[in-house]
Design a protein around this motif. Structure first.
Motif, short mmCIF file in Angstrom:
data_model
loop_
_atom_site.label_atom_id
_atom_site.label_comp_id
_atom_site.label_asym_id
_atom_site.label_seq_id
_atom_site.Cartn_x
_atom_site.Cartn_y
_atom_site.Cartn_z
N TYR A 1 28.85 -110.28 111.57
CA TYR A 1 29.21 -109.61 112.82
C TYR A 1 29.69 -110.65 113.83
N LEU B 1 32.72 -106.01 112.51
CA LEU B 1 32.28 -106.49 111.21
C LEU B 1 33.46 -107.17 110.53
N GLN C 1 23.15 -100.34 118.26
CA GLN C 1 23.74 -99.32 117.40
C GLN C 1 23.86 -99.81 115.96
N HIS C 2 24.34 -101.05 115.76
CA HIS C 2 24.51 -101.57 114.40
C HIS C 2 23.16 -101.82 113.73
#
Length: 746
Positions: free
Chosen positions: A113, A123, A180-181
């Motif tokens: 990332y 990504l 979020q990831h």
């Protein structure tokens, strides 16, 4: 014969997007904030050899690693309590995790990332190489292993950093994207990689060319000055040096006498100072008595006194050495002055004899004397300029930072903004799940001071990982060792020991939170006939994974450098006929073993591995981790074959139960002693009650002593028995003097 490395000077194929990107205009910004920033060279797959780049998976459907059978240890082993083995899995290693031994890893970080200056997180891997498959494999093999997502942002210390106070909107965007990831991938936390980038090859080449031009200019000036100095020396040799006059000799004699007197005074004062200093010699602490000495020995009560005495003794010896050196220097100066006085006396005698024999010829030499003085003055001026030119050359060649314009040195101190960002990230992550982990990668050399105040976030960050991957950009000695263990005159002042000492000395990082990351790769330089690096954009050094370099190394050429404890070889075959062999430096299990041992001696948390999969097919690294950070597992059935069910669980808790019993017995012992002293007037007239109390005190003492002896915390010796007997006698004497003789005998 060694296999050729091929054209390893090439930078590797560029991506389609990079090749189609237009060249920015002169008025356009230098860096597009929408583009992800290039990571440091060790973490940039484009800086690796072409052979490695062919195996790296950066496109969909690229090379897939095959599962290799791994030999299981003869006896089951487990990681030692508190040991940390941290490994990075770069996205370009695709499915190389099929050959990882996750039972030897405590943390695995997926490196893929990248953040840009606008706070956008992307990504870098293809869609089929995300962290999901890695996380599923880790959960299947070792559920206790934590999987983290590495967030890379190399511009944290730049002039236009995302961490600036005026970039709050971009920071909020990045924080939301991280959360979020992490939730989408079902990871266990994040690994922040905000370290500074390496110097660009173009910048380094520009600096090298500037230094080369300045070196050529200075060398030309030095040649001209050497020719002028030689010519002046020949002219000076043709003119006989005039003898000093009697007035000059007399003035020199008086001056030498004054200097000799001053030196004598200094020697006398120094002798008095040495005598006064020796009176202040620290005295060792007085040995306590027999009883108190035994107590002190048991509980190490004199540890602080010993440490203070050791420190005072070191300070005293250092001061005494300085005084002795001053005395030796003054003695040498005094001897030199005496020699000069003898020379002055001899010259005076020669002058008088010359005056008697050459009185008529003095007037004729006056013009020659004036001309000689002018030539000597000019020669001294030329020599001074030559020495200054040499000094400037050495100073500029020592480090290229003096010729870097301010616009090309954008690194700044962002310590407070970095701490604020970590705190805000912790709040957002822990609001979703309090079990999320935050780890921080710290640079091997903190050139800007951004990481000097980490104690403010040590309660937020679980691990601080030193990226000791490549010290050659810091030491500026190339070719050279990638990760030297200790500083040396050979490989420079920066090393693993100095990096660890930097973060520990300031109290910024506790030892049990500090991890040292080691490289599992090689760096190959193209060298000239003298063994120096060929610097330039055409032949930059390249990185090689160990599993690609190993087949190309002739075993007879591999050496272990004792100054850095790193591996090196100059036996690689050149890519072109007639060129010198490239020089490679790398780290493998043979060079990492002593560094692991040093790290364990320092009581640090553990080690990091950049990167997992770089030793694919070689079990030596896993064997080294197993030998250094694991311990054998003794099953309960091996000690109690018939132990099943509740009995087995109780046996597993035997240490806790024994410790609890000893604590209870200890409290009972303290209560009995207090009762004996405070209520002795009620206990002594009642012999049965007194006997029961004395018996309980003895049994409690034996239980506590037996527990300590069993666990090796107490060694039975003659002094222990003597101390125990003396303590009992003193207790009886105190009771007798205070209570017993007050009783009315029948």
């Amino acid at each position: 014969m060694a296999t050729s490395l091929g054209s390893y000077g090439q930078t590797g194929p560029k991506s389609r997007a990079a090749s189609s990107r237009k060249k920015p205009s002169r008025n356009a910004p230098l860096v597009d904030p929408r583009l992800p920033l290039d990571p440091p060279s060790v973490q940039n797959y484009r800086r690796y050899s072409p052979s490695d780049q062919q195996d790296f998976s950066t496109t969909v459907g690229a090379y897939q690693y095959q599962h290799l059978p791994q030999a299981k240890p003869a006896k089951p082993r487990r990681l030692k309590p508190g040991a940390v083995v941290f490994g990075w899995h770069p996205y370009w290693m695709s499915n190389a995790y099929v050959n990882y031994d996750f039972s030897l890893l405590t943390h695995v970080a997926y490196y893929g990332y990248q953040a840009n200056n606008l706070g956008e997180l992307s990504l870098a891997a293809p869609p089929d190489q995300g962290p999901e498959n890695l996380i599923r494999e880790v959960r299947r093999q070792n559920p206790a292993c934590k999987v983290l997502l590495t967030i890379s942002y190399p511009a944290a210390e730049g002039a236009r950093s995302l961490l600036d106070a005026n970039q709050m909107a971009a920071q909020n965007r990045l924080l939301a994207a991280i959360v979020q990831h992490v939730e989408a991938a079902k990871a266990d936390g994040v690994n922040l990689d905000f370290g500074p980038p390496d110097q660009k090859p173009q910048l380094f080449s520009l600096l090298q060319r500037q230094l080369q031009q300045q070196t050529d200019t200075l060398l030309a000036r030095q040649g001209k000055l050497s020719a002028s100095s030689t010519r002046l020396q020949k002219q000076q040799a043709l003119l006989a040096p005039a003898a000093p006059s009697l007035l000059v000799l007399a003035a020199a004699k008086d001056s030498l006498a004054d200097v000799a007197y001053a030196l004598g005074q200094e020697q006398n004062n120094l002798a008095l100072e040495i005598e006064a200093h020796r009176k202040l010699a620290p005295q060792p602490p007085k040995p306590p008595g027999l009883i108190w000495g035994t107590v002190v020995q048991w509980f190490d009560l004199d540890e602080k006194a010993k440490a203070d005495f050791k420190t005072a003794k070191e300070i005293y010896e250092r001061a005494e050495k300085q005084l002795t050196d001053q005395k030796t220097a003054l003695k040498a100066q005094n001897t030199d002055i005496r020699k000069q006085q003898q020379l002055n006396a001899r010259l005076t005698r020669e002058y008088i004899a010359r005056q008697e024999t050459q009185q008529p010829g003095l007037a004729e030499n006056k013009a020659q004397l004036t001309q000689l003085q002018e030539l000597q003055t000019a020669n001294q001026s030329q020599n001074a300029r030559k020495q200054q030119a040499k000094q400037d050359l050495r100073q500029r060649a020592r480090s290229y930072q003096y010729v870097v314009p301010p616009s090309m040195r954008p690194l700044t101190d962002h310590s407070q903004p970095l701490q604020d960002f970590i705190a805000r990230l912790a709040v957002r992550l822990w609001a979703r799940d309090s079990s999320y982990l935050i780890t921080l990668n710290v640079p091997a050399v903190d050139s800007t001071g951004t990481y000097r105040n980490l104690q403010a976030v040590q309660h937020l960050v679980r691990l601080f990982i030193v990226k000791a991957f490549d010290y050659t950009p810091y030491n500026q000695i190339v070719p050279g060792a990638l990760a030297p263990l200790h500083p040396s005159d050979v490989w420079g002042q920066h090393s693993i020991a100095t990096s660890v000492d930097y973060y520990l000395k300031q109290g910024t990082v506790p030892r049990r939170q500090l991890v040292v990351g080691f490289p599992h790769l090689a760096k190959v330089w193209k060298v000239d006939s003298l063994g120096n690096q060929v610097v330039g954009d055409k032949y930059p050094p390249t990185y090689w994974t160990n599993w690609q370099l190993r087949p190309r190394l002739p075993q007879e050429e591999i050496k272990l450098d004792l100054a850095s404890l790193s591996r090196t070889s100059s036996g690689l075959a050149p890519d072109q006929f007639g060129l010198p062999a490239p020089q490679a430096w790398w780290e493998d299990s043979a060079s990492l073993a002593p560094k692991y041992a040093w790290l364990m001696k320092q009581r640090l948390a553990g080690v990091g591995i950049w990167a997992l999969g770089y030793d694919d097919g070689s079990p030596q690294v896993w064997n080294l981790l197993r030998a250094s950070f694991t311990e054998p597992v003794i099953p309960i059935s091996a000690t109690i074959p018939a132990a099943q069910g509740p009995l087995a669980r109780l046996y597993g808790l035997r240490h806790v139960l024994l410790l609890s019993g000893v604590v209870v017995i200890g409290f009972l012992l303290v209560g009995l002693l207090v009762a004996l002293f405070r209520r002795a007037d009620s206990l002594i007239p009642n012999p049965p009650l007194l006997s029961v109390v004395a018996l309980l005190i003895g049994l409690c003492t034996l239980c506590v002593a037996g527990y300590l002896v069993w666990f090796g915390q107490l060694v039975v010796s003659g002094w222990l028995l003597v101390g125990t007997g003396t303590a009992v006698l003193l207790l009886l004497l105190l009771l007798y003097r205070r209570y017993w003789r007050r009783q009315i005998l029948p």
